[in-house]
Design an enzyme around this catalytic site. Structure first.
Site, short mmCIF file in Angstrom:
data_model
loop_
_atom_site.label_atom_id
_atom_site.label_comp_id
_atom_site.label_asym_id
_atom_site.label_seq_id
_atom_site.Cartn_x
_atom_site.Cartn_y
_atom_site.Cartn_z
N ASN A 129 2.09 -4.77 -3.27
CA ASN A 129 0.51 -4.87 -3.39
C ASN A 129 -0.15 -3.66 -2.73
O ASN A 129 0.18 -2.87 -1.80
CB ASN A 129 0.47 -6.08 -2.28
CG ASN A 129 -0.87 -6.43 -1.64
OD1 ASN A 129 -1.56 -7.26 -2.77
ND2 ASN A 129 -1.30 -6.46 -0.36
N ASP B 157 -12.47 -9.57 -1.08
CA ASP B 157 -13.78 -9.51 -0.29
C ASP B 157 -14.74 -8.64 -1.13
O ASP B 157 -14.40 -7.85 -1.72
CB ASP B 157 -13.67 -9.32 1.17
CG ASP B 157 -12.87 -8.32 1.57
OD1 ASP B 157 -12.90 -7.37 1.09
OD2 ASP B 157 -12.34 -8.23 2.57
N GLU C 109 0.74 -1.10 0.11
CA GLU C 109 0.01 0.14 0.22
C GLU C 109 0.92 1.25 -0.03
O GLU C 109 0.63 2.27 0.76
CB GLU C 109 -0.69 -0.04 1.27
CG GLU C 109 -1.93 -1.22 1.14
CD GLU C 109 -2.98 -1.43 2.35
OE1 GLU C 109 -2.69 -0.50 3.32
OE2 GLU C 109 -3.60 -2.35 2.17
N GLU D 61 -6.50 -10.18 -1.94
CA GLU D 61 -7.28 -9.92 -0.57
C GLU D 61 -8.85 -9.87 -0.72
O GLU D 61 -9.45 -9.07 -0.31
CB GLU D 61 -6.68 -8.86 0.27
CG GLU D 61 -5.42 -8.76 0.56
CD GLU D 61 -4.93 -7.55 1.33
OE1 GLU D 61 -5.51 -6.81 1.82
OE2 GLU D 61 -3.68 -7.60 1.23
N HIS E 89 -10.80 -5.23 -2.31
CA HIS E 89 -11.77 -4.89 -1.22
C HIS E 89 -12.89 -4.33 -1.86
O HIS E 89 -12.81 -3.16 -2.03
CB HIS E 89 -11.17 -4.27 -0.11
CG HIS E 89 -9.91 -5.17 0.51
ND1 HIS E 89 -10.23 -6.31 1.41
CD2 HIS E 89 -8.54 -4.86 0.71
CE1 HIS E 89 -9.07 -6.71 1.84
NE2 HIS E 89 -8.03 -5.96 1.44
O1 G2I Z 1 -7.33 -3.76 6.24
C1 G2I Z 1 -7.57 -4.91 5.63
C2 G2I Z 1 -6.36 -5.46 5.00
C3 G2I Z 1 -5.96 -4.33 3.71
N1 G2I Z 1 -4.58 -4.97 3.17
C4 G2I Z 1 -3.74 -5.11 3.92
C5 G2I Z 1 -4.03 -6.36 5.05
O2 G2I Z 1 -2.89 -6.61 5.73
C6 G2I Z 1 -5.07 -5.77 5.85
O3 G2I Z 1 -5.65 -6.70 6.77
C7 G2I Z 1 -5.96 -6.36 8.05
C8 G2I Z 1 -6.32 -7.56 8.85
O4 G2I Z 1 -7.18 -8.39 8.15
C9 G2I Z 1 -6.82 -6.91 10.30
O5 G2I Z 1 -6.79 -8.00 11.12
O6 G2I Z 1 -5.01 -5.38 8.55
C10 G2I Z 1 -5.91 -4.89 9.76
C11 G2I Z 1 -5.02 -3.75 10.48
O7 G2I Z 1 -4.17 -2.91 9.41
C12 G2I Z 1 -5.88 -5.94 10.99
O8 G2I Z 1 -6.76 -5.18 11.94
C13 G2I Z 1 -5.95 -5.26 13.11
C14 G2I Z 1 -6.94 -4.47 14.11
O9 G2I Z 1 -7.12 -3.09 13.57
C15 G2I Z 1 -5.72 -4.17 15.38
O10 G2I Z 1 -6.63 -3.72 16.48
C16 G2I Z 1 -5.45 -5.55 15.90
O11 G2I Z 1 -4.60 -5.56 17.03
O12 G2I Z 1 -5.49 -6.42 13.63
C17 G2I Z 1 -4.74 -6.49 14.88
C18 G2I Z 1 -4.18 -7.98 15.29
O13 G2I Z 1 -5.51 -8.65 15.58
#
Ligand code: G2I
Length: 493
Positions: A210, A276, A169, A274, A246
């Site tokens: 990505n 969805d 990103e 990714e 997304h």
């Molecule tokens: O945001 C969706 C995705 C966008 N592209 C990059 C990916 O890496 C990203 O993934 C998401 C995860 O699926 C989430 O699970 O990235 C988020 C954060 O940027 C992730 O969320 C975070 C929560 O915001 C936090 O509060 C938490 O501590 O997950 C963390 C670990 O569980």
């Protein structure tokens, strides 16, 4: 104000509660109806249909997901690629400077390996989930910290990941690079520096940039295209572009396929990384049908681009997804509902895989040991009937090996080798061949290679040496040169 499709954006909407309950019921009822209407859908799986076309179908899993047996069983049955949802990010792996922790990432890798799945490493350099010690470094220390992080992590996972999202990103919506700490320290060169460090640490991993909102042709994807063109022309080790995807229901960009194709034409792999497709809750049946149309469009676009290596969904089921937490009022973005029942999106994805253009398997290996060079034709861009894979040869010794060319392009190709046990189980296998025309591996997975001149030896990886009687396993590789179908020998100790 962030644009509406930003992954971390918060679109306005009602709080969940009663609406979410109604939505879940509607979703479940619809899914049951779909399941009854299409009993034949269980005949295949996403991974089997994708593999038949030389692609993978992946999912994102977190360490938390690994404890949910219904979810992981479904993931193992349907997917052959895993992206760790959070476990390989900087905040998880180097939360304090120089102190590395790969425990959680390793758990995802072991899960993948024990289920014959490959891994997309995610991610080495990203402005988000970045520990504050990095963003507060003096700028003249950022490059060494970044390269040290990449070197340590990519070395730890060397040989265990198929690819890395090296830079995640990097762009703003207007096509300018984000002014994060990496950009402030190194300017746009941080991207080339990161790719070079990752390549030095793991020369066989496919290295990606990505991003999201680059799926259609727009200011952001145009800027990334110019960067990719420049990196490729300068010989920087960039191998692929990840299109996060997304989406919001009904909003898949019509330029998706053409946009992916232009990156592929630079000599890069492309992947949907990714996927969805979120729906304003509660989701009604026409939205679920539209979601199916969307999934079908995305998968068909990938199938129509011969260098589109695979599609990954960002999760498994509607009960475990980042969407409601980030976009209150939205949900139901996955191919399975929260009761693990397939939705119209699943059937649509499967149909798109099955009706997509086939890759061209190489002919059955010759029986006599006369090496032949038969370049496989470039996979057709427009839909055409899929040619059945070559028949499985009889196993005469302890094991046999069959090579199928699954993809080729000017100067390179990708093949898959099926190693099959004979009448008794094998514990360890070795496949050998001689390259007829100077071919060289560029990457190999699910096996370990040793090469001496044109002689190639591939042995089982730590996790796929044992094959039950009559069963099989596969390894794969990409290589430089013209696609070839040498005679393979398989032995087992
Ligand atoms: O945001 C969706 C995705 C966008 N592209 C990059 C990916 O890496 C990203 O993934 C998401 C995860 O699926 C989430 O699970 O990235 C988020 C954060 O940027 C992730 O969320 C975070 C929560 O915001 C936090 O509060 C938490 O501590 O997950 C963390 C670990 O569980």
């Amino acid at each position: 104000m962030k644009p509406p499709n930003h992954p971390m954006d918060r679109s306005g909407g009602r709080a969940c509660g009663p609406a979410a309950v109604v939505a879940a019921v509607v979703t479940a009822v619809t899914a049951v109806a779909v399941g009854l209407a299409m009993p034949a859908q269980a005949a295949s799986t996403l991974k089997a249909s994708a593999e038949a076309k030389g692609r993978y179908f992946g999912t994102a899993l977190t360490r938390g997901d690994l404890g949910i047996s219904a979810e992981v069983n479904l993931a193992a049955a349907q997917f052959d690629m895993v992206t760790p949802g959070n476990e390989m990010k900087w905040d998880a792996t180097e939360s304090s400077r120089g102190s590395f922790n790969f425990g959680s990432g390793d758990q995802i890798v072991s899960f993948a390996q024990s289920h014959g799945m490959r891994v997309r490493g995610h991610t080495l350099v990203w402005h988000n989930q970045l520990p504050s010690w990095v963003s507060s470094l003096p700028l003249n220390q950022v490059q060494s910290a970044m390269e040290n992080h990449i070197t340590n992590e990519a070395t730890h996972y060397k040989g265990k990941v198929y690819s890395w999202d090296v830079v995640n990103e990097p762009y703003n919506e207007d096509g300018t690079l984000r002014q994060d700490v990496f950009y402030k320290a190194m300017g746009a060169d941080y991207i080339a520096n990161a790719l070079r460090a990752a390549h030095a640490a793991d020369p066989n991993a496919k290295l990606y940039i990505n991003d999201y909102n680059i799926e259609g042709t727009n200011a952001k994807s145009n800027a990334l295209y110019s960067l990719a063109q420049s990196l490729v022309s300068r010989g920087v080790p960039l191998h692929g572009i990840g299109f996060e995807s997304h989406f919001i229901v009904g909003q898949v960009p019509s330029s998706l396929q053409a946009n992916m194709q232009r990156f592929a034409n630079l000599g890069l792999d492309v992947a949907i990384t990714e996927l969805d497709d979120r729906i304003p809750m509660p989701a009604d049946s026409s939205e679920l049908q539209q979601q199916g149309t969307d999934y079908g469009k995305v998968v068909s676009a990938c199938m129509a681009v011969s260098r589109c290596v695979g599609v990954s969904q960002w999760g498994v089921d509607d009960g475990h997804t980042w969407i409601p937490g980030t976009f209150p009022g939205y949900g139901a973005p996955m191919m399975w509902d929260s009761g693990y029942q397939p939705k119209p999106a699943y059937t649509a994805a499967l149909n798109a895989l099955d009706s997509g253009p086939g890759t061209s398997p190489s002919p059955t290996p010759p029986v006599s040991p006369s090496p032949s060079v038969s370049p496989s034709p470039t996979p057709p861009v427009s839909p055409s009937p899929w040619v059945s894979p070559s028949p499985t040869p009889p196993v005469t010794g302890s094991c046999s090996a069959t090579l199928t060319t699954v993809n080729s392009w000017p100067g390179g190709f990708q093949s898959e080798v099926t190693v099959r046990a004979g009448g008794s189980a094998v514990d360890g296998w070795t496949v050998k061949w001689t390259w007829p025309g100077g071919q060289t591996f560029s990457s190999l997975w699910n096996g370990t290679q040793s090469v001496s001149g044109s002689s190639v030896t591939v042995r089982n990886a730590a996790y796929n040496g044992s094959i039950a009687a009559g069963a099989s396993t596969t390894f794969g590789f990409t290589a430089n040169g013209t696609a070839a179908t040498p005679t393979l020998t398989c032995t087992s100790p």
